[in-house]
Design a protein around this motif. Structure first.
Motif, mmCIF file in Angstrom:
data_model
loop_
_atom_site.group_PDB
_atom_site.id
_atom_site.type_symbol
_atom_site.label_atom_id
_atom_site.label_comp_id
_atom_site.label_asym_id
_atom_site.label_seq_id
_atom_site.Cartn_x
_atom_site.Cartn_y
_atom_site.Cartn_z
ATOM 1 N N SER A 99 0.844 -1.198 0.000
ATOM 2 C CA SER A 99 0.000 0.000 0.000
ATOM 3 C C SER A 99 0.875 1.242 0.000
ATOM 4 O O SER A 99 2.055 1.189 0.397
ATOM 5 C CB SER A 99 -0.903 0.017 1.240
ATOM 6 N N PRO A 100 0.324 2.376 -0.421
ATOM 7 C CA PRO A 100 1.069 3.631 -0.315
ATOM 8 C C PRO A 100 1.482 3.951 1.112
ATOM 9 O O PRO A 100 2.523 4.551 1.351
ATOM 10 C CB PRO A 100 0.083 4.674 -0.859
ATOM 11 N N ALA A 101 0.660 3.550 2.086
ATOM 12 C CA ALA A 101 1.001 3.822 3.488
ATOM 13 C C ALA A 101 2.318 3.169 3.866
ATOM 14 O O ALA A 101 3.140 3.757 4.590
ATOM 15 C CB ALA A 101 -0.117 3.330 4.400
ATOM 16 N N ALA A 102 2.549 1.949 3.385
ATOM 17 C CA ALA A 102 3.809 1.267 3.684
ATOM 18 C C ALA A 102 4.981 1.998 3.030
ATOM 19 O O ALA A 102 6.062 2.108 3.618
ATOM 20 C CB ALA A 102 3.745 -0.177 3.201
ATOM 21 N N ALA A 103 4.768 2.514 1.816
ATOM 22 C CA ALA A 103 5.834 3.256 1.138
ATOM 23 C C ALA A 103 6.164 4.540 1.902
ATOM 24 O O ALA A 103 7.342 4.893 2.077
ATOM 25 C CB ALA A 103 5.418 3.582 -0.296
ATOM 26 N N ILE A 104 5.150 5.247 2.362
ATOM 27 C CA ILE A 104 5.377 6.459 3.151
ATOM 28 C C ILE A 104 6.092 6.117 4.445
ATOM 29 O O ILE A 104 7.036 6.796 4.863
ATOM 30 C CB ILE A 104 4.048 7.176 3.444
ATOM 31 N N ARG A 105 5.661 5.040 5.097
ATOM 32 C CA ARG A 105 6.289 4.637 6.356
ATOM 33 C C ARG A 105 7.761 4.265 6.140
ATOM 34 O O ARG A 105 8.600 4.464 7.021
ATOM 35 C CB ARG A 105 5.525 3.462 6.970
ATOM 36 N N ALA A 106 8.063 3.724 4.957
ATOM 37 C CA ALA A 106 9.442 3.339 4.648
ATOM 38 C C ALA A 106 10.312 4.535 4.273
ATOM 39 O O ALA A 106 11.519 4.371 4.074
ATOM 40 C CB ALA A 106 9.446 2.316 3.516
ATOM 41 N N GLY A 107 9.706 5.731 4.130
ATOM 42 C CA GLY A 107 10.506 6.925 3.890
ATOM 43 C C GLY A 107 10.195 7.699 2.637
ATOM 44 O O GLY A 107 10.826 8.731 2.374
ATOM 45 N N ALA A 108 9.211 7.246 1.838
ATOM 46 C CA ALA A 108 8.868 7.987 0.624
ATOM 47 C C ALA A 108 8.343 9.377 0.972
ATOM 48 O O ALA A 108 7.590 9.548 1.935
ATOM 49 C CB ALA A 108 7.816 7.221 -0.180
ATOM 50 N N ASP A 109 8.737 10.376 0.187
ATOM 51 C CA ASP A 109 8.279 11.747 0.420
ATOM 52 C C ASP A 109 6.907 12.014 -0.171
ATOM 53 O O ASP A 109 6.180 12.905 0.295
ATOM 54 C CB ASP A 109 9.274 12.748 -0.167
ATOM 55 N N VAL A 110 6.538 11.253 -1.198
ATOM 56 C CA VAL A 110 5.247 11.423 -1.840
ATOM 57 C C VAL A 110 4.954 10.172 -2.645
ATOM 58 O O VAL A 110 5.874 9.499 -3.138
ATOM 59 C CB VAL A 110 5.223 12.679 -2.756
ATOM 60 N N VAL A 111 3.674 9.810 -2.757
ATOM 61 C CA VAL A 111 3.216 8.758 -3.664
ATOM 62 C C VAL A 111 2.152 9.392 -4.540
ATOM 63 O O VAL A 111 1.139 9.879 -4.048
ATOM 64 C CB VAL A 111 2.636 7.548 -2.906
ATOM 65 N N ARG A 112 2.383 9.374 -5.847
ATOM 66 C CA ARG A 112 1.459 10.019 -6.789
ATOM 67 C C ARG A 112 1.159 9.039 -7.911
ATOM 68 O O ARG A 112 2.071 8.376 -8.435
ATOM 69 C CB ARG A 112 2.118 11.285 -7.365
ATOM 70 N N ALA A 113 -0.098 8.934 -8.297
ATOM 71 C CA ALA A 113 -0.459 8.044 -9.396
ATOM 72 C C ALA A 113 -1.642 8.617 -10.152
ATOM 73 O O ALA A 113 -2.662 8.975 -9.554
ATOM 74 C CB ALA A 113 -0.807 6.651 -8.868
ATOM 75 N N ARG A 114 -1.500 8.698 -11.471
ATOM 76 C CA ARG A 114 -2.633 9.003 -12.349
ATOM 77 C C ARG A 114 -3.370 7.699 -12.603
ATOM 78 O O ARG A 114 -2.774 6.706 -13.038
ATOM 79 C CB ARG A 114 -2.135 9.613 -13.659
ATOM 80 N N LEU A 115 -4.663 7.668 -12.330
ATOM 81 C CA LEU A 115 -5.429 6.431 -12.385
ATOM 82 C C LEU A 115 -6.355 6.369 -13.588
ATOM 83 O O LEU A 115 -7.302 5.582 -13.624
ATOM 84 C CB LEU A 115 -6.242 6.277 -11.092
ATOM 85 N N ASP A 116 -6.067 7.195 -14.603
ATOM 86 C CA ASP A 116 -6.904 7.195 -15.808
ATOM 87 C C ASP A 116 -6.266 6.414 -16.945
ATOM 88 O O ASP A 116 -6.664 6.565 -18.101
ATOM 89 C CB ASP A 116 -7.183 8.637 -16.249
ATOM 90 N N GLY A 117 -5.237 5.603 -16.617
ATOM 91 C CA GLY A 117 -4.598 4.775 -17.635
ATOM 92 C C GLY A 117 -3.425 5.407 -18.325
ATOM 93 O O GLY A 117 -2.831 4.794 -19.210
ATOM 94 N N THR A 118 -3.037 6.602 -17.916
ATOM 95 C CA THR A 118 -1.936 7.284 -18.582
ATOM 96 C C THR A 118 -0.624 7.158 -17.827
ATOM 97 O O THR A 118 0.399 7.642 -18.300
ATOM 98 C CB THR A 118 -2.267 8.784 -18.739
ATOM 99 N N ASP A 119 -0.657 6.513 -16.663
ATOM 100 C CA ASP A 119 0.540 6.441 -15.824
ATOM 101 C C ASP A 119 0.775 4.986 -15.445
ATOM 102 O O ASP A 119 -0.095 4.338 -14.862
ATOM 103 C CB ASP A 119 0.318 7.295 -14.566
ATOM 104 N N PRO A 120 1.952 4.429 -15.766
ATOM 105 C CA PRO A 120 2.210 3.027 -15.388
ATOM 106 C C PRO A 120 2.175 2.809 -13.881
ATOM 107 O O PRO A 120 1.987 1.689 -13.414
ATOM 108 C CB PRO A 120 3.614 2.759 -15.949
#
Length: 401
Positions: A99-120
């Motif tokens: 989950s993004p929460a785990a990534a943030i907890r591991a030290g990520a500064d931001v998690v961003r995703a376009r969910l309209d099919g334009t972003d892998p």
């Protein structure tokens, strides 16, 4: 007022511009106690300003004895936030690990995703598939940084075609340090109340928060006093492994606490293998609570015997009278509790249960106040240590079942 006062200097991100929503966070939230109300109003104001937020959530660690934390979730159209607690084992689940929460907890500064099919990146986490099915087109998550390095988690999402504009993301990022300050204050207030409720009880906690912190301060209250004690605990604690003893005590105190709290009593303290509780101005409720304690202990013992373990013996003493309710202790360590002759009588009644073989004994003073003679039967007058004259003693007319 400057934004520095709300901790913006700690996050390394300075607001790029002043906005009406930012001004409201700084000056307009002072009188609102509840964080979820502030969060809903924030999202409403963002919508009104033209920022296309469709969904927002805060994930906060609360240090509650039962819960690791709470999710505060808002969706467009809601007038109240959805509050969902999370268990302490949440971080051990796959839902958290991926989950993004785990990534943030591991030290990520931001998690961003376009969910309209334009972003892998829109397939990076299972959550993104769920959001896409809700019609979400863009998602951004940041760490929510409080004082002393405490890190929480906040997210915003939109269903606008094309997602958030860069300017939208910048405006949201500008809010974070101020929102973190506003949130931090209320979370610490909630934490203080939770800790007091946990360790001294809600009524005592409320009195302490209202300023009853001076040694010797207190007041007189009429109350039913309930004292419970476990039999043969010294032998158990000497012979059993530590973890087994702790598990036994937790099961035992659950069996006592649930009935007391359900009937409106307040547990003032656990005393090793004993418990002290009061029912202020409501003696009748104590009868139902003690009856339910007997039923709850019977159910616990039934389970223990089925598991090949011994049944637990216990005694309950109940009295009614005036007690001094307040702060007692040393100059630096206080206990908010009750004292007085009425407490001593309850303790002596609990001790008497060992001698006459009744699980629960009630004083004549309690029976007169509770007007519960039909549920109890007299056993006669008994001399009690430290009490000047023999005391009328009662027990249940029929064993609670």
């Amino acid at each position: 007022m400057t934004y520095e006062a709300f901790g913006a200097f700690e996050t390394g991100h300075w607001p790029a511009r002043r906005t009406a929503v930012l001004d409201w966070l700084v000056t307009g939230t002072r009188d609102e106690r509840y964080l979820d109300v502030i969060f809903v109003e924030l999202c409403r104001r963002l919508e009104h300003s033209g920022l296309p937020v469709a969904r927002a959530a805060m994930f906060l660690e609360t240090q509650n004895p039962q819960w690791l934390g709470v999710r505060v979730l808002w969706r467009r159209g809601l007038t109240q936030a959805e509050l969902r607690p999370s268990d302490y084992d949440t971080r051990e689940t796959d839902a958290f690990r991926f989950s993004p929460a785990a990534a943030i907890r591991a030290g990520a500064d931001v998690v961003r995703a376009r969910l309209d099919g334009t972003d892998p990146a829109d397939d990076a986490y299972p959550l993104f598939g769920e959001l896409r099915r809700e019609g979400i087109t863009d998602y951004v998550a940041w760490p929510f940084e409080f004082t002393l390095g405490k890190r929480h988690f906040i997210t915003f999402a939109t269903d606008r075609p094309g997602g958030f504009a860069d300017e939208d993301v910048g405006l949201l990022a500008d809010l974070l340090p101020v929102l973190a300050g506003v949130t931090d204050v209320r979370l610490k207030n909630r934490l203080a109340r939770t800790l007091l409720d946990t360790y001294v009880g809600p009524h005592a906690g409320e009195a302490i928060l209202a300023g009853a912190t001076r040694r010797g301060s207190g007041f007189t209250v009429e109350a039913a006093i309930v004292i419970v004690d476990l039999r043969d605990f010294t032998t158990i604690s000497d012979l059993w492994p530590r973890d087994d003893v702790i598990a036994l005590l937790n099961d035992y105190f659950d069996a006592l606490s649930d009935p007391i709290e359900r009937h409106g009593g307040e547990i003032l303290k656990f005393m090793g293998d004993g418990l002290l509780a009061i029912f202020p101005d409501d003696a009748a409720s104590a009868v139902g609570a003690v009856a339910d304690i007997c039923r709850s202990m019977a159910a616990l013992n039934q389970r223990r015997v089925a598991e090949g373990r011994g049944a637990l013996g216990y005694g309950v003493g109940v009295n009614y009278g005036d007690v001094m309710y307040g702060n007692i202790g040393s100059r630096t360590r206080l206990d908010f509790t009750v004292i007085g002759p009425a407490v001593n009588v309850a303790s002596r009644l609990e001790t008497l249960t060992k001698e006459i073989g009744s699980k629960a004994l009630f004083s004549g003073a309690f029976v007169a106040k509770a007007r519960c003679a039909a549920a109890l039967k007299p056993l006669g007058a008994y001399p009690l240590r430290g009490v000047g004259r023999p005391l009328d003693v009662y027990t249940f007319a029929e064993e609670p079942a």
